[in-house]
Design a protein around this motif. Sequence first.
Motif, mmCIF file in Angstrom:
data_model
loop_
_atom_site.group_PDB
_atom_site.id
_atom_site.type_symbol
_atom_site.label_atom_id
_atom_site.label_comp_id
_atom_site.label_asym_id
_atom_site.label_seq_id
_atom_site.Cartn_x
_atom_site.Cartn_y
_atom_site.Cartn_z
ATOM 1 N N ALA A 158 -37.861 24.862 65.653
ATOM 2 C CA ALA A 158 -38.070 25.749 67.045
ATOM 3 C C ALA A 158 -37.021 25.292 68.197
ATOM 4 O O ALA A 158 -36.587 24.123 68.328
ATOM 5 C CB ALA A 158 -39.558 25.778 67.908
ATOM 6 N N GLU A 159 -36.515 26.441 68.641
ATOM 7 C CA GLU A 159 -35.285 26.225 69.646
ATOM 8 C C GLU A 159 -35.631 26.458 71.256
ATOM 9 O O GLU A 159 -35.065 25.834 72.218
ATOM 10 C CB GLU A 159 -34.148 26.986 69.466
ATOM 11 N N ASP A 160 -36.781 27.141 71.357
ATOM 12 C CA ASP A 160 -37.359 27.508 72.614
ATOM 13 C C ASP A 160 -38.239 26.579 73.290
ATOM 14 O O ASP A 160 -38.873 25.833 72.464
ATOM 15 C CB ASP A 160 -37.861 29.078 72.581
ATOM 16 N N SER A 161 -38.433 26.248 74.536
ATOM 17 C CA SER A 161 -39.034 25.433 75.357
ATOM 18 C C SER A 161 -39.616 26.281 76.387
ATOM 19 O O SER A 161 -39.191 27.263 76.951
ATOM 20 C CB SER A 161 -38.448 24.229 75.516
ATOM 21 N N GLU A 220 -25.337 18.939 81.239
ATOM 22 C CA GLU A 220 -25.836 18.689 79.825
ATOM 23 C C GLU A 220 -27.466 18.336 79.980
ATOM 24 O O GLU A 220 -28.289 18.697 78.991
ATOM 25 C CB GLU A 220 -25.108 17.431 78.951
ATOM 26 N N ALA A 221 -27.828 17.665 80.912
ATOM 27 C CA ALA A 221 -29.220 17.331 81.122
ATOM 28 C C ALA A 221 -30.256 18.495 81.339
ATOM 29 O O ALA A 221 -31.124 18.688 80.759
ATOM 30 C CB ALA A 221 -29.462 16.398 82.105
ATOM 31 N N SER A 222 -29.509 19.277 81.766
ATOM 32 C CA SER A 222 -30.331 20.747 82.259
ATOM 33 C C SER A 222 -30.632 21.747 81.033
ATOM 34 O O SER A 222 -31.458 22.300 80.692
ATOM 35 C CB SER A 222 -29.397 21.576 83.498
ATOM 36 N N LEU A 223 -29.326 21.582 80.168
ATOM 37 C CA LEU A 223 -29.511 22.126 78.845
ATOM 38 C C LEU A 223 -30.479 21.774 78.170
ATOM 39 O O LEU A 223 -31.050 22.419 77.098
ATOM 40 C CB LEU A 223 -28.087 22.223 78.115
#
Length: 658
Positions: free
Chosen positions: A47-50, A112-115
């Motif tokens: 899964a990619e979504d959160s 990067e942390a936000s992504l």
Amino acid sequence: MVSSNSVAEHVRSVHAIISRPQRPAGHELVARSWLRCFHELGLDPAAEDSLPPLAPQAWRERGDRLGEVMDSAIPEMQTLHRQLDDSQSALVLADAEGVIVSIVRHPGFAREASLRGLVEGARWSEDVQGTNGIGTVLAERHSLVIAGEEHFFARHTDMVCAAAPIYDGVGEAAAVLAVCSLAPGGARALRALIERSARVIEHRAFRARHATDYIIRFHAHAGRVLTAVDGLLALSPEGEVIEANHIAFELLSPEGEALLGREVTEFFGQSLPELLSRTFRAGFHPLALSMPQHQTWHLLAQQPSRTRAQSGTRASDSASAAQALAELDLGDLRMAGNVHSAMRILDRDIPLLIAGETGTGKEVFARAFHASSQRARGPFVAINCASLPEALIESELFGYKQGAFTGANRDGRRGKVLQADGGTLFLDEIGDMPLQLQARLLRVLEERKVTPLGGENAVPVDLQLVCATHRDLRAMVRDGSFREDLYYRLRGMEINLPPLRERTDRRSLIERCLSEESAGRHPPVRLGHAAMNVLDRFRWPGNIRQLRYVLRTLVALCDGPEITLRDMPAEMLDAPEPLPPAIVAHEPVHENAAVPSAPPSNLNPLQSAERDALLGELRRHRWNIAGLARELGVSRNTIYRKMKRLDIDTDAQVGDGF
């Protein structure tokens, strides 16, 4: 980010592990978490979504509910972030449901942390993020590292996350401290650092929460009392246990027996009034209590912080007004004098100047001074005047307005002076401040106002100033490289921290540092007798900072419960004997000085040297205890306690002709 091929390979690995009847040895924790994620939570490793993060008001309310934990975590996270010095990491604090409520990261890592979902309001419990440092700590209830492919979701497999729980006073995890990094390696060292900081936060929060209660600090090892790894009990006036920290639960309730609500007498054989009385008679040094079954507890009983409770303010770091400073006194007379002097100027708006060699603990002393003051809940802002280019020091200190100079931040910037408003400003290596800036700093100190670069209006500022230097400022004043008026403005009170090689409490300091560096290790790491002797005789050119680095390395590399000679660096094994530790170094020994009397046979060499030095000072003062106490800046009781411990009888003055 993780490639599609790596995602497919990771998914196959997850399915292979969860389908086995037996789990691979050494990976039981990860396998348990994967099973939870797959069977109980129904998660897909590909899964990619959160979930989107919570709204700012929601996660801020969660942070507020953490109370003292949040207050204690912020300064510790800032300190740990500087220590990590990792531009590819984020240091986070999450609540008991895995929601991030505070984050510290390098500015270049923000996008990067936000992504990756490392933002305030993001939920990192296992039901949302699968196996990960934060969520799995909450499930397993102990510190751990989840590295690379140990994560359940393939999207996290290029990260390393070390995390540790922060417990409340009833044995439950109240929060999680974690560092998530893209840098490979160093997982073991990360875990040790996170564990130590989690214990520090837990300790500070407990003592702040119980500022109005009686506190018992104890441990089976004497060197761990008054450190971040001692047991804490909060007691009612009747001596009943109200709350206990995690270490206390481990020491007094290893099998999960009931702890809260029981009488303190059940654990230590004495009532609360008896423990308070004995602590007072011992000069607030830990007691040694021998119990049945050959158990010995080392213990200190503390009164509640009544003054702060009555004023309605909450103590941020200790259950007594100057506890943080008092903890720096481990028995060395010069350090005792420094602590006593600093206590006398607390909250009196008197600048403090700390002198001493590099690595002697000047910033530690400054932080303790701040934590013991009424400004403890305000910011502690540190700036190293030697580490910044001369062109940047002015803007760092005083800030600047929008467009003040080419390359300035479009929104301007508050300087360190304004950031310290309501708290403490610590100027390290003040002797390296350029001469032209010294005049401006003097004006700020006198007017209590600061004007940012490019600004027109002065902004009022209220702060406690603490400065530190390894230079001889008086010599710099004489040669014109430091302003005389600023020097006398800074040294409202000046103290000099002794180098480690001259401290008479070296062994106690080594034990305390080892306890702090090995916090969370099970079983705890201890020093073998031979290894302690090596550390004790080393000259420590880098002082306490070098000692901590050495101990941190030894703890990280030690495979067993004891550090032995085999673990010691070769250069330390070949080190020459240091000079005997001196109590004072400013008075020469005269040819006709009395030869020190032979020390009793029950004293070790270090204590014998300390005894000789104290005898010399007593003779120089013609056994005038009050005069010696005034010179050293300590109480007469401190001198008498030293004399008793070192077996110095006042009758000895008869042999000196007095």
